[in-house]
Design a protein around this motif. Sequence first.
Motif, PDB file in Angstrom:
ATOM      1  N   PHE A  10       0.857  -1.184   0.000  1.00  0.00           N
ATOM      2  CA  PHE A  10       0.000   0.000   0.000  1.00  0.00           C
ATOM      3  C   PHE A  10       0.896   1.238   0.000  1.00  0.00           C
ATOM      4  CE2 PHE A  10      -2.467  -3.409   1.821  1.00  0.00           C
ATOM      5  CZ  PHE A  10      -3.719  -3.253   1.254  1.00  0.00           C
ATOM      6  N   GLN A  11       0.792   2.016  -1.068  1.00  0.00           N
ATOM      7  CA  GLN A  11       1.691   3.154  -1.258  1.00  0.00           C
ATOM      8  C   GLN A  11       0.920   4.468  -1.138  1.00  0.00           C
ATOM      9  OE1 GLN A  11       2.980   4.386  -5.343  1.00  0.00           O
ATOM     10  NE2 GLN A  11       4.983   3.682  -4.640  1.00  0.00           N
ATOM     11  N   GLY A  12       1.276   5.296  -0.174  1.00  0.00           N
ATOM     12  CA  GLY A  12       0.560   6.552  -0.018  1.00  0.00           C
ATOM     13  C   GLY A  12       1.048   7.324   1.192  1.00  0.00           C
ATOM     14  N   ASP A  13       0.192   8.224   1.673  1.00  0.00           N
ATOM     15  CA  ASP A  13       0.569   9.030   2.822  1.00  0.00           C
ATOM     16  C   ASP A  13      -0.678   9.401   3.635  1.00  0.00           C
ATOM     17  OD1 ASP A  13       2.238  10.343   4.553  1.00  0.00           O
ATOM     18  OD2 ASP A  13       2.379  12.168   3.371  1.00  0.00           O
ATOM     19  N   GLN A  14      -1.365  10.462   3.252  1.00  0.00           N
ATOM     20  CA  GLN A  14      -2.475  10.951   4.064  1.00  0.00           C
ATOM     21  C   GLN A  14      -3.657   9.983   4.115  1.00  0.00           C
ATOM     22  OE1 GLN A  14      -3.482  14.809   2.537  1.00  0.00           O
ATOM     23  NE2 GLN A  14      -1.700  15.812   3.443  1.00  0.00           N
ATOM     24  N   HIS A  15      -3.972   9.329   2.987  1.00  0.00           N
ATOM     25  CA  HIS A  15      -5.150   8.464   2.921  1.00  0.00           C
ATOM     26  C   HIS A  15      -4.779   6.981   2.913  1.00  0.00           C
ATOM     27  CE1 HIS A  15      -6.264  12.355   1.027  1.00  0.00           C
ATOM     28  NE2 HIS A  15      -7.352  12.209   1.757  1.00  0.00           N
ATOM     29  N   LEU A  16      -3.594   6.674   3.354  1.00  0.00           N
ATOM     30  CA  LEU A  16      -3.132   5.288   3.327  1.00  0.00           C
ATOM     31  C   LEU A  16      -3.990   4.394   4.214  1.00  0.00           C
ATOM     32  CD1 LEU A  16      -0.911   3.521   2.108  1.00  0.00           C
ATOM     33  CD2 LEU A  16       0.511   4.041   4.084  1.00  0.00           C
ATOM     34  N   GLY A  17      -4.336   4.875   5.400  1.00  0.00           N
ATOM     35  CA  GLY A  17      -5.114   4.062   6.331  1.00  0.00           C
ATOM     36  C   GLY A  17      -6.470   3.675   5.779  1.00  0.00           C
ATOM     37  N   GLU A  18      -7.106   4.552   5.002  1.00  0.00           N
ATOM     38  CA  GLU A  18      -8.422   4.255   4.448  1.00  0.00           C
ATOM     39  C   GLU A  18      -8.358   3.067   3.487  1.00  0.00           C
ATOM     40  OE1 GLU A  18      -9.814   7.831   2.640  1.00  0.00           O
ATOM     41  OE2 GLU A  18      -9.277   9.080   4.377  1.00  0.00           O
ATOM     42  N   ALA A  19      -7.326   3.048   2.629  1.00  0.00           N
ATOM     43  CA  ALA A  19      -7.194   1.956   1.672  1.00  0.00           C
ATOM     44  C   ALA A  19      -6.904   0.638   2.383  1.00  0.00           C
ATOM     45  CB  ALA A  19      -6.095   2.277   0.675  1.00  0.00           C
ATOM     46  N   VAL A  20      -6.039   0.683   3.384  1.00  0.00           N
ATOM     47  CA  VAL A  20      -5.717  -0.526   4.138  1.00  0.00           C
ATOM     48  C   VAL A  20      -6.962  -1.065   4.825  1.00  0.00           C
ATOM     49  CG1 VAL A  20      -4.413  -1.437   6.092  1.00  0.00           C
ATOM     50  CG2 VAL A  20      -3.293   0.083   4.448  1.00  0.00           C
ATOM     51  N   SER A  21      -7.762  -0.194   5.418  1.00  0.00           N
ATOM     52  CA  SER A  21      -8.985  -0.626   6.107  1.00  0.00           C
ATOM     53  C   SER A  21      -9.959  -1.282   5.137  1.00  0.00           C
ATOM     54  CB  SER A  21      -9.652   0.574   6.790  1.00  0.00           C
ATOM     55  OG  SER A  21      -8.826   1.111   7.793  1.00  0.00           O
ATOM     56  N   ALA A  22     -10.091  -0.728   3.921  1.00  0.00           N
ATOM     57  CA  ALA A  22     -10.990  -1.301   2.924  1.00  0.00           C
ATOM     58  C   ALA A  22     -10.565  -2.707   2.543  1.00  0.00           C
ATOM     59  CB  ALA A  22     -11.035  -0.400   1.690  1.00  0.00           C
ATOM     60  N   TYR A  23      -9.282  -2.923   2.365  1.00  0.00           N
ATOM     61  CA  TYR A  23      -8.782  -4.248   1.987  1.00  0.00           C
ATOM     62  C   TYR A  23      -8.910  -5.230   3.148  1.00  0.00           C
ATOM     63  CZ  TYR A  23      -6.899  -3.699  -2.725  1.00  0.00           C
ATOM     64  OH  TYR A  23      -6.773  -3.549  -4.099  1.00  0.00           O
ATOM     65  N   LYS A  24      -8.633  -4.784   4.363  1.00  0.00           N
ATOM     66  CA  LYS A  24      -8.721  -5.679   5.507  1.00  0.00           C
ATOM     67  C   LYS A  24     -10.162  -6.070   5.807  1.00  0.00           C
ATOM     68  CE  LYS A  24      -6.056  -5.512   9.000  1.00  0.00           C
ATOM     69  NZ  LYS A  24      -5.361  -5.138  10.257  1.00  0.00           N
ATOM     70  N   SER A  25     -11.093  -5.156   5.551  1.00  0.00           N
ATOM     71  CA  SER A  25     -12.511  -5.483   5.755  1.00  0.00           C
ATOM     72  C   SER A  25     -12.957  -6.549   4.762  1.00  0.00           C
ATOM     73  CB  SER A  25     -13.372  -4.223   5.605  1.00  0.00           C
ATOM     74  OG  SER A  25     -13.046  -3.270   6.587  1.00  0.00           O
ATOM     75  N   ALA A  26     -12.450  -6.450   3.530  1.00  0.00           N
ATOM     76  CA  ALA A  26     -12.822  -7.418   2.503  1.00  0.00           C
ATOM     77  C   ALA A  26     -12.073  -8.731   2.666  1.00  0.00           C
ATOM     78  CB  ALA A  26     -12.546  -6.833   1.113  1.00  0.00           C
ATOM     79  N   MET A  27     -10.854  -8.669   3.178  1.00  0.00           N
ATOM     80  CA  MET A  27     -10.017  -9.875   3.352  1.00  0.00           C
ATOM     81  C   MET A  27      -9.391  -9.841   4.737  1.00  0.00           C
ATOM     82  SD  MET A  27      -8.233  -9.938  -0.413  1.00  0.00           S
ATOM     83  CE  MET A  27      -8.204  -8.140  -0.471  1.00  0.00           C
ATOM     84  N   PRO A  28     -10.121 -10.303   5.747  1.00  0.00           N
ATOM     85  CA  PRO A  28      -9.618 -10.246   7.129  1.00  0.00           C
ATOM     86  C   PRO A  28      -8.320 -11.015   7.330  1.00  0.00           C
ATOM     87  CG  PRO A  28     -11.975 -10.701   7.085  1.00  0.00           C
ATOM     88  CD  PRO A  28     -11.492 -10.838   5.683  1.00  0.00           C
ATOM     89  N   GLY A  29      -8.011 -11.937   6.421  1.00  0.00           N
ATOM     90  CA  GLY A  29      -6.804 -12.753   6.585  1.00  0.00           C
ATOM     91  C   GLY A  29      -5.516 -12.045   6.237  1.00  0.00           C
ATOM     92  N   LEU A  30      -5.603 -10.825   5.705  1.00  0.00           N
ATOM     93  CA  LEU A  30      -4.378 -10.091   5.393  1.00  0.00           C
ATOM     94  C   LEU A  30      -3.559  -9.889   6.661  1.00  0.00           C
ATOM     95  CD1 LEU A  30      -5.455  -7.269   2.886  1.00  0.00           C
ATOM     96  CD2 LEU A  30      -4.079  -9.291   2.388  1.00  0.00           C
ATOM     97  N   ARG A  31      -2.258 -10.154   6.556  1.00  0.00           N
ATOM     98  CA  ARG A  31      -1.394 -10.072   7.734  1.00  0.00           C
ATOM     99  C   ARG A  31      -0.372  -8.943   7.560  1.00  0.00           C
ATOM    100  NH1 ARG A  31       3.532 -12.253   8.878  1.00  0.00           N
ATOM    101  NH2 ARG A  31       3.463 -13.534   6.977  1.00  0.00           N
ATOM    102  N   TYR A  32      -0.399  -8.029   8.520  1.00  0.00           N
ATOM    103  CA  TYR A  32       0.541  -6.912   8.482  1.00  0.00           C
ATOM    104  C   TYR A  32       1.971  -7.417   8.688  1.00  0.00           C
ATOM    105  CZ  TYR A  32       3.164  -2.831  10.112  1.00  0.00           C
ATOM    106  OH  TYR A  32       4.116  -1.857  10.289  1.00  0.00           O
ATOM    107  N   VAL A  33       2.894  -6.905   7.859  1.00  0.00           N
ATOM    108  CA  VAL A  33       4.295  -7.314   7.974  1.00  0.00           C
ATOM    109  C   VAL A  33       5.166  -6.159   8.448  1.00  0.00           C
ATOM    110  CG1 VAL A  33       6.287  -8.275   6.775  1.00  0.00           C
ATOM    111  CG2 VAL A  33       3.988  -9.047   6.162  1.00  0.00           C
ATOM    112  N   THR A  34       5.151  -5.053   7.724  1.00  0.00           N
ATOM    113  CA  THR A  34       6.017  -3.933   8.101  1.00  0.00           C
ATOM    114  C   THR A  34       5.568  -2.660   7.387  1.00  0.00           C
ATOM    115  OG1 THR A  34       8.330  -3.198   8.269  1.00  0.00           O
ATOM    116  CG2 THR A  34       7.686  -4.303   6.233  1.00  0.00           C
ATOM    117  N   THR A  35       6.057  -1.539   7.874  1.00  0.00           N
ATOM    118  CA  THR A  35       5.852  -0.237   7.234  1.00  0.00           C
ATOM    119  C   THR A  35       7.212   0.380   6.939  1.00  0.00           C
ATOM    120  OG1 THR A  35       3.750   0.182   8.364  1.00  0.00           O
ATOM    121  CG2 THR A  35       4.913   2.099   7.469  1.00  0.00           C
ATOM    122  N   ILE A  36       7.365   0.845   5.730  1.00  0.00           N
ATOM    123  CA  ILE A  36       8.619   1.494   5.336  1.00  0.00           C
ATOM    124  C   ILE A  36       8.345   2.975   5.156  1.00  0.00           C
ATOM    125  CG2 ILE A  36      10.456   1.591   3.617  1.00  0.00           C
ATOM    126  CD1 ILE A  36       9.888  -1.346   3.030  1.00  0.00           C
TER     127      ILE A  36
END
Length: 474
Positions: free
Chosen positions: A415-441
């Motif tokens: 997920f590449q972004g800045d101000q709205h990054l959290g919104e995109a991550v939340s949308a994907y996690k809601s659709a696919m709860p199995g997504l596993r967070y690894v790291t943030t660069i």
Amino acid sequence: MHDDHFLVLEVAASWADGEDYNEWLPWNQTGVPEVKPGNFVYPLTQFLLFELFERTGPSRPDQQALILRLLHALYSCSTIILGYLMARSLRPADERGALTVAWILAAGGLWPLLSVHQLVEMVCIPPLMLGLLSLVGKEDLQLRQMLIAGLGIGLATGLRYQCGLIGLGLVPVLLMQRQAKALIVIGSAALLTFSITQLPDSWAWGEPFAQLRGYIAYNSTHADQYPHGPWYQYLLTLSGLLIPPISLMLLWGSLAGIRTMPKLWWRVLIPVLVFFIFHSLFTNKQERFILPIVPALIVIGTLGWNQWKHGSSWWQRHARLEQYGWAFFWGLSAILVVGTMAYPGKHSRVAAMEFLFDQGASQFALVEVDSGAMPPQFYSGSWKKYHIDNRREKQDDPVETVRRWCDAPPEFILFQGDQHLGEAVSAYKSAMPGLRYVTTIKPSRIDRWLHELNPVNSVERIMIYSTQGALPCP
């Protein structure tokens, strides 16, 4: 800069791996092959280096890139020597001026940072300076000097087509100086050298100068799609690149020395002016285009300024002002050299690809949130086409988006972004709860600082999630 990586390093590295990531070569294109704008010569030299890496190592992309940077740094040192020798030839009595030229080329302004990048505008400089140096050795050129001048200008033009403007600017100078024989020999040597550098066109396309024709055709129809500005755009570029007030002094000196300098002066000044005027009038005004003439401009600017100030009673009375100017120049230059020596450019993009390499991942997906920057895929070690979800333009259902990726399931989603990054991550996690967070660069501090100075330099965080067991694929 985009072109120093994606149109050089990634091209050459993909060829060495048996790929053609941007489908430049005709046999890798679908349908009727189309000549893409560009020049084979420089990427081919880097391809040979990557072929050597394949046989001898190193195998890690980041280590290969480091070696390339060091080789370019070593190569750029020749510009320092050639600039010094040119200054000594133009004004043998001004040894201090020649040393100043050498120090500016070694550590002045942003020049050291530019010297280690894979910019063809920088790589063409040593042969171009060699050609100009041969022109200012004597008023009556000897055969050896003519041949070296033609070889240098021809090779520079083979690397960067626009360097041919230097040869064109030399024509009226040599005619006025009654050097017709020199003009014929230099022109013949330059044309022959340039033709030899273009032989890869015949191998790839079955006809000579195909890439040159494609380059001219593309720029004549697409110039308006690139950065443009007023006619004085490059005056501003040069003023900032070499740090005012010294940059302004050098620009003035390059012209102020006309009345007092010898005939040899014109063999540098007029070709440089032709190059400068052409680019100032041309619509496409990317800053890097002006770089090939900067060392020659530093030479004549430094010598011209030294000569002019000695004849100026005002500057003789205010010599301390010049001393303050040089103190500011060298102080800021030292800060820039130290600050950029360890600067990890576009850190988040490179580090994300290095993460994929360390994980042995061959397939990934990129969700663009606030930025559409291309990932430097070379550092990932894989040339497979990556998936893209451009949520800057259209926000589709993540489940439907991922289902389109099931033919080649990604191992990680970036997920590449800045101000709205959290919104995109939340949308994907809601659709696919199995997504596993690894790291943030996160981007480096300098990347953020450059973004604040100029928002065109986009900056982004990259959050990486593993897709293991989370994709809605059969």
